[in-house]
Design a protein around this motif. Sequence first.
Motif, PDB file in Angstrom:
ATOM      1  N   GLU A   2       0.843  -1.203   0.000  1.00  0.00           N
ATOM      2  CA  GLU A   2       0.000   0.000   0.000  1.00  0.00           C
ATOM      3  C   GLU A   2       0.879   1.254   0.000  1.00  0.00           C
ATOM      4  O   GLU A   2       1.936   1.285   0.619  1.00  0.00           O
ATOM      5  CB  GLU A   2      -0.909   0.038   1.236  1.00  0.00           C
ATOM      6  CG  GLU A   2      -1.964  -1.021   1.281  1.00  0.00           C
ATOM      7  CD  GLU A   2      -1.444  -2.368   1.786  1.00  0.00           C
ATOM      8  OE1 GLU A   2      -2.126  -3.370   1.528  1.00  0.00           O
ATOM      9  OE2 GLU A   2      -0.379  -2.425   2.408  1.00  0.00           O
ATOM     10  N   THR A   3       0.409   2.271  -0.696  1.00  0.00           N
ATOM     11  CA  THR A   3       1.077   3.568  -0.689  1.00  0.00           C
ATOM     12  C   THR A   3       0.158   4.542   0.018  1.00  0.00           C
ATOM     13  O   THR A   3      -1.042   4.549  -0.207  1.00  0.00           O
ATOM     14  CB  THR A   3       1.357   4.047  -2.129  1.00  0.00           C
ATOM     15  OG1 THR A   3       2.181   3.078  -2.780  1.00  0.00           O
ATOM     16  CG2 THR A   3       2.069   5.386  -2.133  1.00  0.00           C
ATOM     17  N   PHE A   4       0.725   5.355   0.889  1.00  0.00           N
ATOM     18  CA  PHE A   4      -0.069   6.335   1.636  1.00  0.00           C
ATOM     19  C   PHE A   4       0.765   7.575   1.872  1.00  0.00           C
ATOM     20  O   PHE A   4       1.972   7.580   1.684  1.00  0.00           O
ATOM     21  CB  PHE A   4      -0.589   5.737   2.956  1.00  0.00           C
ATOM     22  CG  PHE A   4       0.500   5.229   3.877  1.00  0.00           C
ATOM     23  CD1 PHE A   4       0.962   6.015   4.926  1.00  0.00           C
ATOM     24  CD2 PHE A   4       1.038   3.961   3.699  1.00  0.00           C
ATOM     25  CE1 PHE A   4       1.960   5.548   5.770  1.00  0.00           C
ATOM     26  CE2 PHE A   4       2.030   3.492   4.546  1.00  0.00           C
ATOM     27  CZ  PHE A   4       2.495   4.289   5.580  1.00  0.00           C
ATOM     28  N   GLU A   5       0.099   8.635   2.261  1.00  0.00           N
ATOM     29  CA  GLU A   5       0.738   9.930   2.472  1.00  0.00           C
ATOM     30  C   GLU A   5       0.845  10.191   3.970  1.00  0.00           C
ATOM     31  O   GLU A   5      -0.070   9.875   4.726  1.00  0.00           O
ATOM     32  CB  GLU A   5      -0.142  10.991   1.813  1.00  0.00           C
ATOM     33  CG  GLU A   5       0.499  12.327   1.649  1.00  0.00           C
ATOM     34  CD  GLU A   5      -0.407  13.270   0.866  1.00  0.00           C
ATOM     35  OE1 GLU A   5      -1.313  13.853   1.505  1.00  0.00           O
ATOM     36  OE2 GLU A   5      -0.213  13.400  -0.348  1.00  0.00           O
ATOM     37  N   ALA A   6       1.966  10.772   4.401  1.00  0.00           N
ATOM     38  CA  ALA A   6       2.135  11.119   5.817  1.00  0.00           C
ATOM     39  C   ALA A   6       2.888  12.445   5.922  1.00  0.00           C
ATOM     40  O   ALA A   6       3.730  12.754   5.086  1.00  0.00           O
ATOM     41  CB  ALA A   6       2.892  10.022   6.550  1.00  0.00           C
ATOM     42  N   CYS A  42       1.716   1.227   8.606  1.00  0.00           N
ATOM     43  CA  CYS A  42       0.800   1.184   7.470  1.00  0.00           C
ATOM     44  C   CYS A  42      -0.627   1.337   7.986  1.00  0.00           C
ATOM     45  O   CYS A  42      -1.021   0.625   8.931  1.00  0.00           O
ATOM     46  CB  CYS A  42       0.964  -0.141   6.721  1.00  0.00           C
ATOM     47  SG  CYS A  42      -0.257  -0.389   5.407  1.00  0.00           S
ATOM     48  N   PRO A  43      -1.425   2.221   7.407  1.00  0.00           N
ATOM     49  CA  PRO A  43      -2.801   2.397   7.872  1.00  0.00           C
ATOM     50  C   PRO A  43      -3.715   1.223   7.512  1.00  0.00           C
ATOM     51  O   PRO A  43      -4.794   1.097   8.060  1.00  0.00           O
ATOM     52  CB  PRO A  43      -3.254   3.676   7.168  1.00  0.00           C
ATOM     53  CG  PRO A  43      -2.388   3.788   5.970  1.00  0.00           C
ATOM     54  CD  PRO A  43      -1.085   3.162   6.327  1.00  0.00           C
ATOM     55  N   CYS A  63      -2.474  -2.406   7.143  1.00  0.00           N
ATOM     56  CA  CYS A  63      -2.122  -3.661   7.833  1.00  0.00           C
ATOM     57  C   CYS A  63      -1.348  -3.448   9.125  1.00  0.00           C
ATOM     58  O   CYS A  63      -0.984  -4.405   9.799  1.00  0.00           O
ATOM     59  CB  CYS A  63      -1.345  -4.574   6.891  1.00  0.00           C
ATOM     60  SG  CYS A  63       0.323  -3.976   6.504  1.00  0.00           S
ATOM     61  N   SER A  64      -1.040  -2.210   9.464  1.00  0.00           N
ATOM     62  CA  SER A  64      -0.326  -1.831  10.681  1.00  0.00           C
ATOM     63  C   SER A  64       1.143  -2.252  10.711  1.00  0.00           C
ATOM     64  O   SER A  64       1.791  -2.176  11.743  1.00  0.00           O
ATOM     65  CB  SER A  64      -1.036  -2.371  11.932  1.00  0.00           C
ATOM     66  OG  SER A  64      -2.320  -1.813  12.030  1.00  0.00           O
ATOM     67  N   SER A  65       1.687  -2.686   9.589  1.00  0.00           N
ATOM     68  CA  SER A  65       3.096  -3.058   9.520  1.00  0.00           C
ATOM     69  C   SER A  65       3.961  -1.819   9.711  1.00  0.00           C
ATOM     70  O   SER A  65       3.629  -0.731   9.247  1.00  0.00           O
ATOM     71  CB  SER A  65       3.400  -3.695   8.166  1.00  0.00           C
ATOM     72  OG  SER A  65       4.803  -3.842   8.001  1.00  0.00           O
ATOM     73  N   ALA A  66       5.099  -1.989  10.373  1.00  0.00           N
ATOM     74  CA  ALA A  66       6.059  -0.901  10.542  1.00  0.00           C
ATOM     75  C   ALA A  66       7.172  -1.005   9.500  1.00  0.00           C
ATOM     76  O   ALA A  66       8.122  -0.230   9.536  1.00  0.00           O
ATOM     77  CB  ALA A  66       6.646  -0.928  11.945  1.00  0.00           C
ATOM     78  N   ASN A  67       7.047  -1.931   8.566  1.00  0.00           N
ATOM     79  CA  ASN A  67       8.033  -2.113   7.501  1.00  0.00           C
ATOM     80  C   ASN A  67       7.707  -1.127   6.375  1.00  0.00           C
ATOM     81  O   ASN A  67       7.109  -1.484   5.368  1.00  0.00           O
ATOM     82  CB  ASN A  67       8.002  -3.571   7.017  1.00  0.00           C
ATOM     83  CG  ASN A  67       9.179  -3.913   6.130  1.00  0.00           C
ATOM     84  OD1 ASN A  67      10.149  -3.164   6.049  1.00  0.00           O
ATOM     85  ND2 ASN A  67       9.090  -5.049   5.465  1.00  0.00           N
ATOM     86  N   ILE A  68       8.114   0.129   6.579  1.00  0.00           N
ATOM     87  CA  ILE A  68       7.722   1.251   5.734  1.00  0.00           C
ATOM     88  C   ILE A  68       8.960   1.897   5.112  1.00  0.00           C
ATOM     89  O   ILE A  68      10.005   2.001   5.751  1.00  0.00           O
ATOM     90  CB  ILE A  68       6.975   2.316   6.574  1.00  0.00           C
ATOM     91  CG1 ILE A  68       5.779   1.722   7.297  1.00  0.00           C
ATOM     92  CG2 ILE A  68       6.594   3.521   5.745  1.00  0.00           C
ATOM     93  CD1 ILE A  68       4.689   1.220   6.394  1.00  0.00           C
ATOM     94  N   ALA A  69       8.802   2.369   3.872  1.00  0.00           N
ATOM     95  CA  ALA A  69       9.869   3.118   3.200  1.00  0.00           C
ATOM     96  C   ALA A  69       9.235   4.248   2.396  1.00  0.00           C
ATOM     97  O   ALA A  69       8.039   4.215   2.098  1.00  0.00           O
ATOM     98  CB  ALA A  69      10.658   2.195   2.271  1.00  0.00           C
ATOM     99  N   LYS A  70      10.046   5.222   2.040  1.00  0.00           N
ATOM    100  CA  LYS A  70       9.556   6.301   1.193  1.00  0.00           C
ATOM    101  C   LYS A  70       9.269   5.739  -0.202  1.00  0.00           C
ATOM    102  O   LYS A  70      10.064   4.984  -0.747  1.00  0.00           O
ATOM    103  CB  LYS A  70      10.579   7.421   1.074  1.00  0.00           C
ATOM    104  CG  LYS A  70      10.726   8.258   2.320  1.00  0.00           C
ATOM    105  CD  LYS A  70      11.726   9.371   2.042  1.00  0.00           C
ATOM    106  CE  LYS A  70      12.091  10.103   3.302  1.00  0.00           C
ATOM    107  NZ  LYS A  70      13.160  11.076   3.060  1.00  0.00           N
ATOM    108  N   ALA A  71       8.143   6.131  -0.757  1.00  0.00           N
ATOM    109  CA  ALA A  71       7.785   5.738  -2.118  1.00  0.00           C
ATOM    110  C   ALA A  71       8.298   6.806  -3.078  1.00  0.00           C
ATOM    111  O   ALA A  71       8.429   7.970  -2.698  1.00  0.00           O
ATOM    112  CB  ALA A  71       6.272   5.592  -2.243  1.00  0.00           C
ATOM    113  N   PRO A  72       8.587   6.428  -4.315  1.00  0.00           N
ATOM    114  CA  PRO A  72       8.976   7.456  -5.289  1.00  0.00           C
ATOM    115  C   PRO A  72       7.843   8.457  -5.445  1.00  0.00           C
ATOM    116  O   PRO A  72       6.671   8.082  -5.464  1.00  0.00           O
ATOM    117  CB  PRO A  72       9.171   6.675  -6.588  1.00  0.00           C
ATOM    118  CG  PRO A  72       9.285   5.244  -6.193  1.00  0.00           C
ATOM    119  CD  PRO A  72       8.564   5.096  -4.887  1.00  0.00           C
TER     120      PRO A  72
END
Length: 132
Positions: A13-17, A36-37, A39-48
Amino acid sequence: MIVFDLQCLDGGETFEAWFSSNAAYEEQRAGGLVHCPVCSSANIAKAPMAPRVPRKGADPLARLAAMQSEMLRDSRWVGDKFAETARAMHSGEIKSEQVHGNATLEQARSLVDEGVPVAPLPLPVVPPSQVN
């Protein structure tokens, strides 16, 4: 404030923060505070993402509005009588002058078919009676 497009590396999923700075984002992500809003995963990175850089000079819409306003400065508002007025000026029944107003698509097509020179305005016009 800065806006980042983020991507969940688990679900895709891609989301804005929003963050106060890049350092604040890095600090919160490293501390497991960015989730992640979906699945609640904390495995997050910046998207292009494309940079949001404002254009130099005036806003194009504001420039267009200013140009239209200048065009209409010496024009008389005729409201819903536009088609009737334009037709009467074209036939010589009344003195020719620059006017603007409302016309249905059918009325505008009829005027064009009759050879009456008309053109649509790019932006809506507020009738003088409705201006504050």
